[in-house]
Motif scaffolding. Structure first.
Motif, PDB file in Angstrom:
ATOM      1  N   LEU A 146      -6.432  40.627  13.011  1.00  0.00           N
ATOM      2  CA  LEU A 146      -6.441  41.803  14.054  1.00  0.00           C
ATOM      3  C   LEU A 146      -7.895  41.083  14.716  1.00  0.00           C
ATOM      4  O   LEU A 146      -7.617  40.852  16.084  1.00  0.00           O
ATOM      5  CB  LEU A 146      -5.733  42.834  14.341  1.00  0.00           C
ATOM      6  N   LEU A 147      -8.527  41.867  14.366  1.00  0.00           N
ATOM      7  CA  LEU A 147      -9.729  42.209  15.027  1.00  0.00           C
ATOM      8  C   LEU A 147     -10.434  40.626  14.828  1.00  0.00           C
ATOM      9  O   LEU A 147     -10.795  40.545  16.600  1.00  0.00           O
ATOM     10  CB  LEU A 147     -10.795  42.848  14.520  1.00  0.00           C
ATOM     11  N   GLN A 148     -10.800  39.506  14.474  1.00  0.00           N
ATOM     12  CA  GLN A 148     -10.890  38.244  14.506  1.00  0.00           C
ATOM     13  C   GLN A 148      -9.920  38.055  15.123  1.00  0.00           C
ATOM     14  O   GLN A 148     -10.807  37.044  15.715  1.00  0.00           O
ATOM     15  CB  GLN A 148     -11.190  38.222  12.991  1.00  0.00           C
ATOM     16  N   GLU A 149      -9.125  38.143  14.737  1.00  0.00           N
ATOM     17  CA  GLU A 149      -8.266  37.138  15.819  1.00  0.00           C
ATOM     18  C   GLU A 149      -8.530  37.402  17.524  1.00  0.00           C
ATOM     19  O   GLU A 149      -8.004  36.745  18.330  1.00  0.00           O
ATOM     20  CB  GLU A 149      -6.993  36.928  15.764  1.00  0.00           C
ATOM     21  N   SER A 150      -8.440  39.027  17.613  1.00  0.00           N
ATOM     22  CA  SER A 150      -8.217  39.726  19.036  1.00  0.00           C
ATOM     23  C   SER A 150     -10.228  39.672  19.867  1.00  0.00           C
ATOM     24  O   SER A 150      -9.910  39.726  21.445  1.00  0.00           O
ATOM     25  CB  SER A 150      -7.650  40.779  19.653  1.00  0.00           C
ATOM     26  N   VAL A 151     -11.257  39.894  18.751  1.00  0.00           N
ATOM     27  CA  VAL A 151     -12.051  39.817  19.499  1.00  0.00           C
ATOM     28  C   VAL A 151     -13.001  38.442  19.578  1.00  0.00           C
ATOM     29  O   VAL A 151     -13.487  38.685  18.269  1.00  0.00           O
ATOM     30  CB  VAL A 151     -13.066  41.071  18.980  1.00  0.00           C
ATOM     31  N   PRO A 152     -13.624  37.965  20.356  1.00  0.00           N
ATOM     32  CA  PRO A 152     -13.874  36.444  20.333  1.00  0.00           C
ATOM     33  C   PRO A 152     -15.631  36.684  19.843  1.00  0.00           C
ATOM     34  O   PRO A 152     -15.120  35.988  19.167  1.00  0.00           O
ATOM     35  CB  PRO A 152     -13.988  36.216  21.904  1.00  0.00           C
ATOM     36  N   HIS A 153     -15.962  37.739  19.707  1.00  0.00           N
ATOM     37  CA  HIS A 153     -17.669  37.391  18.661  1.00  0.00           C
ATOM     38  C   HIS A 153     -17.157  38.241  17.889  1.00  0.00           C
ATOM     39  O   HIS A 153     -17.929  38.807  17.398  1.00  0.00           O
ATOM     40  CB  HIS A 153     -18.894  38.581  19.716  1.00  0.00           C
ATOM     41  N   TYR A 154     -15.928  38.602  17.066  1.00  0.00           N
ATOM     42  CA  TYR A 154     -15.933  38.788  15.702  1.00  0.00           C
ATOM     43  C   TYR A 154     -16.020  38.295  14.650  1.00  0.00           C
ATOM     44  O   TYR A 154     -14.692  37.621  14.820  1.00  0.00           O
ATOM     45  CB  TYR A 154     -15.093  40.310  16.124  1.00  0.00           C
ATOM     46  N   ASP A 155     -16.407  36.739  14.218  1.00  0.00           N
ATOM     47  CA  ASP A 155     -16.161  36.387  13.503  1.00  0.00           C
ATOM     48  C   ASP A 155     -15.835  36.304  12.133  1.00  0.00           C
ATOM     49  O   ASP A 155     -15.416  35.692  11.130  1.00  0.00           O
ATOM     50  CB  ASP A 155     -17.975  34.807  13.483  1.00  0.00           C
ATOM     51  N   TRP A 156     -16.851  37.695  11.860  1.00  0.00           N
ATOM     52  CA  TRP A 156     -16.157  37.550  10.127  1.00  0.00           C
ATOM     53  C   TRP A 156     -15.895  39.205  10.341  1.00  0.00           C
ATOM     54  O   TRP A 156     -17.038  40.044  10.790  1.00  0.00           O
ATOM     55  CB  TRP A 156     -17.560  37.520   9.076  1.00  0.00           C
ATOM     56  N   VAL A 157     -14.883  39.640   9.985  1.00  0.00           N
ATOM     57  CA  VAL A 157     -14.575  41.074   9.962  1.00  0.00           C
ATOM     58  C   VAL A 157     -13.954  41.559   8.102  1.00  0.00           C
ATOM     59  O   VAL A 157     -13.159  41.034   7.781  1.00  0.00           O
ATOM     60  CB  VAL A 157     -13.646  41.358  10.589  1.00  0.00           C
ATOM     61  N   GLY A 158     -14.768  42.599   7.419  1.00  0.00           N
ATOM     62  CA  GLY A 158     -14.233  43.204   6.541  1.00  0.00           C
ATOM     63  C   GLY A 158     -15.098  44.360   6.437  1.00  0.00           C
ATOM     64  O   GLY A 158     -15.664  45.060   7.031  1.00  0.00           O
ATOM     65  N   PHE A 159     -14.387  44.553   4.792  1.00  0.00           N
ATOM     66  CA  PHE A 159     -14.973  46.238   4.202  1.00  0.00           C
ATOM     67  C   PHE A 159     -15.381  46.143   3.626  1.00  0.00           C
ATOM     68  O   PHE A 159     -15.028  45.412   2.157  1.00  0.00           O
ATOM     69  CB  PHE A 159     -13.185  47.249   4.100  1.00  0.00           C
ATOM     70  N   TYR A 160     -17.069  47.400   2.723  1.00  0.00           N
ATOM     71  CA  TYR A 160     -17.484  47.421   1.784  1.00  0.00           C
ATOM     72  C   TYR A 160     -17.296  48.877   1.500  1.00  0.00           C
ATOM     73  O   TYR A 160     -16.914  49.521   1.883  1.00  0.00           O
ATOM     74  CB  TYR A 160     -18.489  46.486   1.942  1.00  0.00           C
ATOM     75  N   PHE A 161     -16.661  49.033  -0.094  1.00  0.00           N
ATOM     76  CA  PHE A 161     -16.574  50.856  -0.260  1.00  0.00           C
ATOM     77  C   PHE A 161     -17.419  50.667  -1.510  1.00  0.00           C
ATOM     78  O   PHE A 161     -17.675  49.552  -2.369  1.00  0.00           O
ATOM     79  CB  PHE A 161     -15.017  50.719  -1.351  1.00  0.00           C
ATOM     80  N   ARG A 162     -17.490  51.725  -1.614  1.00  0.00           N
ATOM     81  CA  ARG A 162     -18.342  52.077  -2.830  1.00  0.00           C
ATOM     82  C   ARG A 162     -18.064  52.357  -4.021  1.00  0.00           C
ATOM     83  O   ARG A 162     -16.358  52.501  -4.342  1.00  0.00           O
ATOM     84  CB  ARG A 162     -18.867  54.019  -2.645  1.00  0.00           C
ATOM     85  N   ASN A 163     -18.222  51.249  -5.363  1.00  0.00           N
ATOM     86  CA  ASN A 163     -18.122  50.699  -6.050  1.00  0.00           C
ATOM     87  C   ASN A 163     -17.739  52.029  -7.756  1.00  0.00           C
ATOM     88  O   ASN A 163     -19.020  52.118  -8.222  1.00  0.00           O
ATOM     89  CB  ASN A 163     -18.988  50.024  -7.154  1.00  0.00           C
ATOM     90  N   GLY A 164     -16.811  52.231  -7.409  1.00  0.00           N
ATOM     91  CA  GLY A 164     -17.291  53.753  -8.277  1.00  0.00           C
ATOM     92  C   GLY A 164     -18.623  54.534  -8.694  1.00  0.00           C
ATOM     93  O   GLY A 164     -18.715  55.033  -7.208  1.00  0.00           O
ATOM     94  N   ASP A 165     -18.753  54.924  -8.860  1.00  0.00           N
ATOM     95  CA  ASP A 165     -19.802  56.073  -9.201  1.00  0.00           C
ATOM     96  C   ASP A 165     -21.308  55.351  -8.672  1.00  0.00           C
ATOM     97  O   ASP A 165     -22.264  55.950  -9.330  1.00  0.00           O
ATOM     98  CB  ASP A 165     -19.887  57.429 -10.575  1.00  0.00           C
TER      99      ASP A 165
END
Length: 151
Positions: A29-48
C-alpha cells in the motif's frame, strides 16, 4: 495525502489475516500510494541476537537480510531507538547501499511495550523527500502495528 492512508492502514491491521500478510499489504500500500516510497520494508530483532532480520518488504530485492546492530541506518536505529531521516545517503559514512538508485532513507522504530522490536525502513530514489509528515505517519503505522505484535 498520507492522512488518507490512515483508515486503510487500520483496516489492514485489524483484518483477519496472518501478521506477515498484514505487514506485506502495508508495504504494498505504501509503495503504491506514495510516489517517493520506492522500497518499503520491515526489519525485526532476530531473537536474542544483536541483529535485525528482514521481514516483509516490497521493492527491489536486497542482499541485506541480516543487519548487525549499529551498522547502517537500520542498525543505528536499533541502538538509538530514534527516527532517522537521511536526506542524502551519500553524505552518510555508516550507510549500507542497497541500490545505486537510492538517494534518501527514513527509518522509524517499532516499539511494543516500550521495547524496540523492529522498524519500518523506506528508501527513496528522490533526494530529500521526507518531511515531518512522513515521520508522524510512519509513527502512526508502527503504533497501530504494535497493537497486534506479540512481545
Amino acid at each position: 495525502m498520507l492522512d488518507s492512508l490512515r483508515p486503510k492502514i487500520k483496516s489492514i491491521i485489524h483484518s483477519n489475516q496472518e501478521k506477515d500478510t498484514k505487514l506485506q499489504e502495508i508495504c504494498n500500500l505504501l509503495q503504491e500510494s506514495v510516489p517517493h516510497y520506492d522500497w518499503v520494508g520491515f526489519y525485526f530483532r532476530n531473537g536474542d541476537k544483536e541483529e535485525l532480520k528482514l521481514g516483509p518488504y516490497t521493492g527491489e530485492p536486497t542482499d541485506h537480510t541480516i543487519i548487525p546492530f549499529g551498522k547502517g541506518i537500520c542498525g543505528q536505529v536499533a541502538v538509538s531507538n530514534e527516527n532517522f531521516v537521511v536526506p542524502d545517503v551519500q553524505a552518510q559514512d555508516n550507510y549500507i547501499a542497497c541500490s545505486l538508485t537510492v538517494k534518501s532513507e527514513i527509518v522509524v522504530p517499532l516499539f511494543v511495550n516500550g521495547e524496540n522490536i523492529g522498524q519500518i525502513d523506506i528508501d527513496s530514489n528522490t533526494p530529500d523527500p521526507f518531511t515531518k509528515e512522513d515521520e508522524r505517519f510512519l509513527e502512526f503505522v508502527n503504533e497501530e502495528l504494535a497493537k497486534i505484535m506479540e512481545h
